[in-house]
Design a protein around this motif. Sequence first.
Motif, short mmCIF file in Angstrom:
data_model
loop_
_atom_site.label_atom_id
_atom_site.label_comp_id
_atom_site.label_asym_id
_atom_site.label_seq_id
_atom_site.Cartn_x
_atom_site.Cartn_y
_atom_site.Cartn_z
N GLY A 131 0.81 -1.21 0.00
CA GLY A 131 0.00 0.00 0.00
C GLY A 131 0.84 1.26 0.00
N ALA A 132 1.92 1.28 0.79
CA ALA A 132 2.81 2.44 0.80
C ALA A 132 3.45 2.65 -0.56
N TRP A 133 3.83 1.55 -1.20
CA TRP A 133 4.42 1.65 -2.53
C TRP A 133 3.39 2.16 -3.54
N THR A 134 2.16 1.67 -3.43
CA THR A 134 1.09 2.14 -4.32
C THR A 134 0.86 3.64 -4.17
N ALA A 135 0.81 4.12 -2.92
CA ALA A 135 0.59 5.54 -2.68
C ALA A 135 1.72 6.39 -3.24
N VAL A 170 -5.66 -7.35 2.12
CA VAL A 170 -6.48 -6.30 1.51
C VAL A 170 -6.65 -5.11 2.46
N ILE A 171 -6.94 -5.40 3.72
CA ILE A 171 -7.13 -4.34 4.71
C ILE A 171 -5.84 -3.55 4.91
N GLY A 172 -4.71 -4.24 4.98
CA GLY A 172 -3.42 -3.56 5.14
C GLY A 172 -3.09 -2.67 3.96
N TRP A 173 -3.37 -3.15 2.76
CA TRP A 173 -3.09 -2.37 1.54
C TRP A 173 -3.92 -1.10 1.51
N ALA A 174 -5.23 -1.23 1.71
CA ALA A 174 -6.11 -0.06 1.64
C ALA A 174 -5.86 0.90 2.79
N SER A 175 -5.67 0.38 3.99
CA SER A 175 -5.48 1.23 5.16
C SER A 175 -4.23 2.08 5.04
N THR A 176 -3.19 1.52 4.45
CA THR A 176 -1.94 2.26 4.30
C THR A 176 -2.08 3.37 3.28
N ILE A 177 -2.85 3.17 2.25
CA ILE A 177 -3.09 4.23 1.26
C ILE A 177 -3.84 5.39 1.90
N TRP A 198 10.44 4.39 3.76
CA TRP A 198 11.21 3.94 2.61
C TRP A 198 10.80 4.68 1.33
N ALA A 199 9.48 4.83 1.11
CA ALA A 199 9.00 5.43 -0.14
C ALA A 199 9.42 6.89 -0.28
#
Length: 261
Positions: free
Chosen positions: A94-98, A145-152, A196-197
């Motif tokens: 999620g952080a990488w996606t953002a 899924v929850i971790g990905w969306a929540s991080t965004i 990191w991002a």
Amino acid sequence: MVYLTYLVLGAAAGFLAGLFGIGGGLIIVAVLVMAFTALGFSPDVLVHLAVGTSLATIIPTSLSSSLAHHKKQAVKWGWVKFITLGLGVGALIGAWTASLLSGLALQAIIGVFVMLVSIQMVLKFQPKPKEGEPASLVLTTAGGVIGWASTIFGIGGGTLSVPFLIWCNAPMRQAVGTSAALGFPIALFGTLGYLWAGWQHSSLPELATGYIYWPALIGISLASVPFARVGAKLAHFLPELLLKRLFALLLFLVGLKLLLF
């Protein structure tokens, strides 16, 4: 005056996170976007800074809130174990996606999400509980899924995990308590991902490391931890309907502000 704002924001976010198991991160992100804009931060990084800093503030808040719920036996630790396996991977992705999104695109996505959450709170939509215990693979996949969306979105995941846990046949109070416990791995891995991002980004302000702005993190964290305990205690005694409706209205206005900012 800005530092006082961080303290007040932390108190409000901690209280809301403890009381509802959701919402603290949504308010933090929105207010930090406005505060960072007023401070003249670069549009290239200010929304990412708001999200990353929000996740970092959830680390102490979630620890405090989950401890309070644990004392009332409201955390299903067996489920937490399997969900966390997916949360770590999902949060890093999620952080990488953002980081691939522009500041304006990320802000618009968050604004829409906040408004949808407010509508869901008013309509009180909840999935019907399934029969039986969820399989470990289901818990782990949902965690990703929850971790990905929540991080965004820069949140502790309660907005997504509470409905999922209710679907898994968890009682409401255990769903809130377990959600609070899940906030810690989401926040931890999400924070590492945003560090990191944003590492050595050319537009970062002073006192920022990656997409974490330390003055805001410290101010919010100092106030959020004690108020998370207060919110968690009240969650077991206070009628929630009126407060949830008022909170839903606040979220809708915050989302609208983000879209029109």
